[in-house]
Design an enzyme around this catalytic site. Sequence first.
Site, mmCIF file in Angstrom:
data_model
loop_
_atom_site.group_PDB
_atom_site.id
_atom_site.type_symbol
_atom_site.label_atom_id
_atom_site.label_comp_id
_atom_site.label_asym_id
_atom_site.label_seq_id
_atom_site.Cartn_x
_atom_site.Cartn_y
_atom_site.Cartn_z
ATOM 1 N N TYR A 176 49.682 -46.297 0.306
ATOM 2 C CA TYR A 176 49.720 -46.769 -1.075
ATOM 3 C C TYR A 176 48.338 -46.813 -1.729
ATOM 4 O O TYR A 176 48.223 -47.205 -2.884
ATOM 5 C CB TYR A 176 50.347 -48.167 -1.112
ATOM 6 C CG TYR A 176 51.725 -48.210 -0.509
ATOM 7 C CD1 TYR A 176 52.842 -47.853 -1.258
ATOM 8 C CD2 TYR A 176 51.910 -48.569 0.821
ATOM 9 C CE1 TYR A 176 54.105 -47.855 -0.702
ATOM 10 C CE2 TYR A 176 53.170 -48.581 1.381
ATOM 11 C CZ TYR A 176 54.270 -48.227 0.624
ATOM 12 O OH TYR A 176 55.521 -48.230 1.180
ATOM 13 N N GLY A 177 47.308 -46.403 -0.990
ATOM 14 C CA GLY A 177 45.957 -46.550 -1.516
ATOM 15 C C GLY A 177 45.685 -45.728 -2.761
ATOM 16 O O GLY A 177 45.239 -46.245 -3.783
ATOM 17 N N ASP A 178 45.985 -44.428 -2.708
ATOM 18 C CA ASP A 178 45.694 -43.556 -3.836
ATOM 19 C C ASP A 178 46.525 -43.918 -5.066
ATOM 20 O O ASP A 178 45.996 -44.073 -6.165
ATOM 21 C CB ASP A 178 45.946 -42.095 -3.457
ATOM 22 C CG ASP A 178 45.069 -41.652 -2.297
ATOM 23 O OD1 ASP A 178 43.920 -42.104 -2.237
ATOM 24 O OD2 ASP A 178 45.546 -40.883 -1.452
ATOM 25 N N ARG A 200 42.675 -54.170 3.434
ATOM 26 C CA ARG A 200 42.373 -52.788 3.789
ATOM 27 C C ARG A 200 42.497 -51.937 2.531
ATOM 28 O O ARG A 200 43.134 -52.314 1.547
ATOM 29 C CB ARG A 200 43.335 -52.290 4.858
ATOM 30 C CG ARG A 200 44.682 -51.860 4.319
ATOM 31 C CD ARG A 200 45.614 -51.381 5.414
ATOM 32 N NE ARG A 200 46.637 -50.503 4.856
ATOM 33 C CZ ARG A 200 47.815 -50.284 5.431
ATOM 34 N NH1 ARG A 200 48.127 -50.897 6.564
ATOM 35 N NH2 ARG A 200 48.674 -49.453 4.878
ATOM 36 N N GLU A 255 41.021 -49.242 -0.638
ATOM 37 C CA GLU A 255 40.125 -49.416 -1.784
ATOM 38 C C GLU A 255 40.674 -50.404 -2.810
ATOM 39 O O GLU A 255 39.979 -51.328 -3.244
ATOM 40 C CB GLU A 255 39.888 -48.065 -2.455
ATOM 41 C CG GLU A 255 39.041 -48.128 -3.714
ATOM 42 C CD GLU A 255 38.821 -46.769 -4.340
ATOM 43 O OE1 GLU A 255 38.776 -46.696 -5.580
ATOM 44 O OE2 GLU A 255 38.694 -45.780 -3.594
#
Length: 388
Positions: free
Chosen positions: A16-18, A274, A276
Amino acid sequence: MNLKSLDIFCEIIDNYGDIGVVYRLAKELKFIYKDKVEIRVILNKLEEFMELNKKAKNIGCQEIDGIIYLTNEYLAKNICTFSPANVIIEAFGCSILEEYLEKAKDESELLINLEYLSGEDWVEGIHLMESPLGAKKLKKYFFMPGFTEKTGGVIVDSLFIDRKKIVLKNKEVYMKKYLPELCGKNYFLGTIFSYEKNFLPLLDVLLNNKKENCLLVLGEKSQGSIKEILGNKNIEKIDETCYKYENILLKFMPFLKQEEYEELINLVDYNFVRGEDSFVRALLTGKPFIWHIYLQDEMAHMDKIDGFINQYRKTLNNSGLSKALDIHTELLRDYNLRNSNSLELGKERFENFFNEFDNISKLSQNYSEYIELKCNLIDKLNKFILKY
């Protein structure tokens, strides 16, 4: 520039970060521009986005809260009748459909390569550097997020800042929403959203802090890591999502929408995060944090964590809290000093972190204020586009 339309391309790679960053960016730009600018987000897949936004459906084109979301497949099928936006954001060096890019070279004005967040010194030299495209009209520039005024900063969205203020003013309401069983009780609260990790040293420290502790564990990898050690301890199972280990309550949280996660991390006392997007949210809460950075080959991730630590120390060196600063940065580094996603023990000294917790809280608050004031990516991006 007379900004009329904006296309944001995102290739979802790391869970799910991007999409977490792009979804937040799109929402905030929509909040700023309102109906004056058409915003479209083009995604390579929808599964993760559907988890983050429950309004999303598994269809090629949909409008949600005034933002149009498209899939690459839909774009490819309709490229003949599709007009590129006059400003394009390419998130994290993702690939853009070649037919779209060829059209954009003649029709669009600005292509921004929004890179990953980094604290390394070289970022300042690359920020806003042109990347030649060989097009007569379209120009491409690097936009480098970072932790200094000379970089692109981080996403400081007004939606998050407003939500933070509301939670802090109405803590009892949000305790009832997320932790009704703890209402009226004095628990030392922390969240864990992590990659694989052996949390036994952390639990051992909390056992001896003479407090009633509650760890809210989010995400499959965090929950799996905790489950690895449950069988070796005298732990009481309250239900499928809650365990009691002496003075530690371990509560496994369900998947939360982005807005819900933001409420939760502002409600607790500290956050282990965890990725960005979650990391930046943790910074902006002004609460003590530990960042678990994404593991890279040949320990390349340590360059990124060392880069952040360097900028963090530069900003706070004159705070008068040198001991707390040393302890916090030492733990940040040791927490990430690994070359595999194994559950082997590291050399983290969690006891030092909690012994200096009050002073680390002051550091975290000071850093949050600095980020909000000096490193606002939304402001920097908006000014760059409008002045182009």
